[in-house]
Scaffold this active site. Sequence first.
Site: not given
Lengths: 447, 447
Positions: A429, A275, A43, A39
């Site tokens: 825009k 999985a 990253c 755990s």
Amino acid sequence: MAQVIIVGGVAGGATTAAQLRRLDPEIDITIYEKGPHISYGNCGMPYHVGGEVERRDQLIAATPESFKERDVIVKTRHEVVGVDSDAKTVDVKNLEDGNVFKAPYDHLVLSPGASPRIIPALENVPQAFVLHALHHMDAIKSYIEEHDIDHVVVVGAGYISLEMVENLVQRGIHVTLVHRSKNIYKPLESDMSDFFLEELHRHGVEVKLEAEIEKVEGGTAALSTGEEISAPMIIAGIGINPSTGFLEDSGITLNDSGHICTDDRGRTNKDCVYALGDSIETFYQHVEDRRVNVALAWGAHRLAFVISNQISGNQAVRFEGLLGTNIMRFFNYDIAGLGLSEEELKDYPYFTVDHTQKSKAGYMADSKPIRVRIYAHKKDGRILRASVVGTEGVDKRIDILAAHIRLGGSATDLANIEVAYSPPYSSPKSVLNMVGYKAIEKMNEYR
Amino acid sequence: MAQVIIVGGVAGGATTAAQLRRLDPEIDITIYEKGPHISYGNCGMPYHVGGEVERRDQLIAATPESFKERDVIVKTRHEVVGVDSDAKTVDVKNLEDGNVFKAPYDHLVLSPGASPRIIPALENVPQAFVLHALHHMDAIKSYIEEHDIDHVVVVGAGYISLEMVENLVQRGIHVTLVHRSKNIYKPLESDMSDFFLEELHRHGVEVKLEAEIEKVEGGTAALSTGEEISAPMIIAGIGINPSTGFLEDSGITLNDSGHICTDDRGRTNKDCVYALGDSIETFYQHVEDRRVNVALAWGAHRLAFVISNQISGNQAVRFEGLLGTNIMRFFNYDIAGLGLSEEELKDYPYFTVDHTQKSKAGYMADSKPIRVRIYAHKKDGRILRASVVGTEGVDKRIDILAAHIRLGGSATDLANIEVAYSPPYSSPKSVLNMVGYKAIEKMNEYR
């Protein structure tokens, strides 16, 4: 009481355990993790090497002890080496003592993850490392500190390699990048990626393209180009393979690349075997009948929720598939994408819209260009792939695109996307609206 | 050749003219603008006062001369004072010489905009200003520079007032904020808006709440609280009224607040008469049968496209209505919202989800909390209103919410939103995913 065995205790496995415990306070849950840690935020590891994540413990979301408090048994250094899906047992090897034992399950969740590919020339080279698990990060940090490393050769130009380049540079380390192709970062179109070389150059990174390490002797690496370079430390990130060798005789279906095939409930072909994570094959959300392997955290977290619901009895919760939405920071740049790969696109008739516009009102002093390219199906304008590059507001645009595409929004429909406008954030825009207006013009040409 | 008359030459009118010329190279287009300027970025004006927009000319998107090159006639200082929708003519007053003439139209586009509300005590006070049009900005800048102003009293706490506060502070000017209510910035829930007072205090702004200016004499303003304050310069932003007095006898339907009623093609009740911009009433995109006046630029730009398509013959293009997506920067904070007002919400049975989470991975050094609150219909979970506040990533989340809601995404469905995850941008389960998971739990309570 039903027994749940979870194979792998990193993102997919640990999250499934936590979700399942939330949904079912009684069910027996055991996690087997072959590595020493569970755990952790893998990253975030490059950013701990670079210092942006200050403390190692910040990367650790849960420990065997914290899981024990929630009545989840965690066995680290325990590798599941076989599955008997008829008898509903797994063979578990205790890596400390080598003993193998059988454990019965009612539900089995496979989250074995992947393993980094190894460059033959770097095997048994003491200064060569990969960055995949927490113990790799620890080894890299220790080596840098103990050997006072001021120069690292990074091999490969995928996101882990590039994040390592950035973080090593942030630490003040000189970097040489060795990459076998001439294109940096394959997920991005090569004609959108000129800035990589500029950024590498600007940060003093030496770049060796179309080069591979063939041999390392002492502190020197010989490249396939004939050149020899100083290599006091080497970090290689050239891709991953799913860690699914232990399933070979299980009868659980794997695809050609060894990924576990799963469905919209996270199920494999075998009863009560699920999985998730980097080792699975799943399907695209936005195109029909297109399977994909995507090693990204968002899908793992979503499938943890889906699978824990299946097991706890709520089978109505389904996995929609993935867009494959991804992003990477590289120094000042943000590089994002979603959808089919360039290779996969070839199976569809498409048109592209490529538009560059300032990320905020053009008159604001710090307004920066942002480039959006979409690939849309010629028939109905649905967006098959998108790439966004810039130095500001890229994450916003890719996430809007993902929300839009997920609910069936087409390229032309981007004209209708309402944005929160104020000069510091967008033009009235927005860049995505303009992509929509351009798509309308292009589709009119086909009609 | 068909004659198009456009009333008002700022965002709505100028954009319609430009779009229409693009679609139809031949049609005759005349813009009448009562003010001295056209086509300027009025949302950028506070930032030019503060210096973030460096040059005044950056705010000007087009001029009468640049329109002339595209064969669009622009008459500034020409006020349309009446409309005869049966005869299809308008009465135009030349403000230079006072002459009134009739001009015939085939298509009439009304974009007269709005006028700032005036505080009676500030009428004829030489140091009192409003900021609504370019000449107001010019007057404010000149007055500050000519009188070497180092202290300004800002009246009101809507977005223009607050943007002025920020920009005056950025210029090094001491600011006193006078506001008649105790709540700063009405569009945001008062229980989410504590940070306003903290930010004002942190930047040295004196705040006078529940106070109004009753009288100004020389450089001193008397407040309703009995206090007298120094007021060498006063800028008031207490709201706007639609500039639609000239339509009173036209037969064109106005609502109770004087806004022009329009439909999904931008049409008024009269043939060939369209309207857009700050002076119109339109409808919400996400709830049925709910009309709304929203003075925001995104809708004006979208309706410019819709109306120019109607006129040039493509009537299939429709306006979907608005979510009212809005955002304001206030020093470090970004404050965003969309959907029904708190007042309008009372007509619907709703539940709320309020969730705070870091905008990027929690372990990143510069990760900042972001707060999202949604109001969802108890029956089907559709999102009626959302507010987002934080110092980073707010614009991203409100725009994702807008894209999601627009295509029918519900509160619970936010769990399925795929985000581009990497530690510098989000958690794997983003703040919006978590709002979705919390909404699922809440909706399960009702079932």
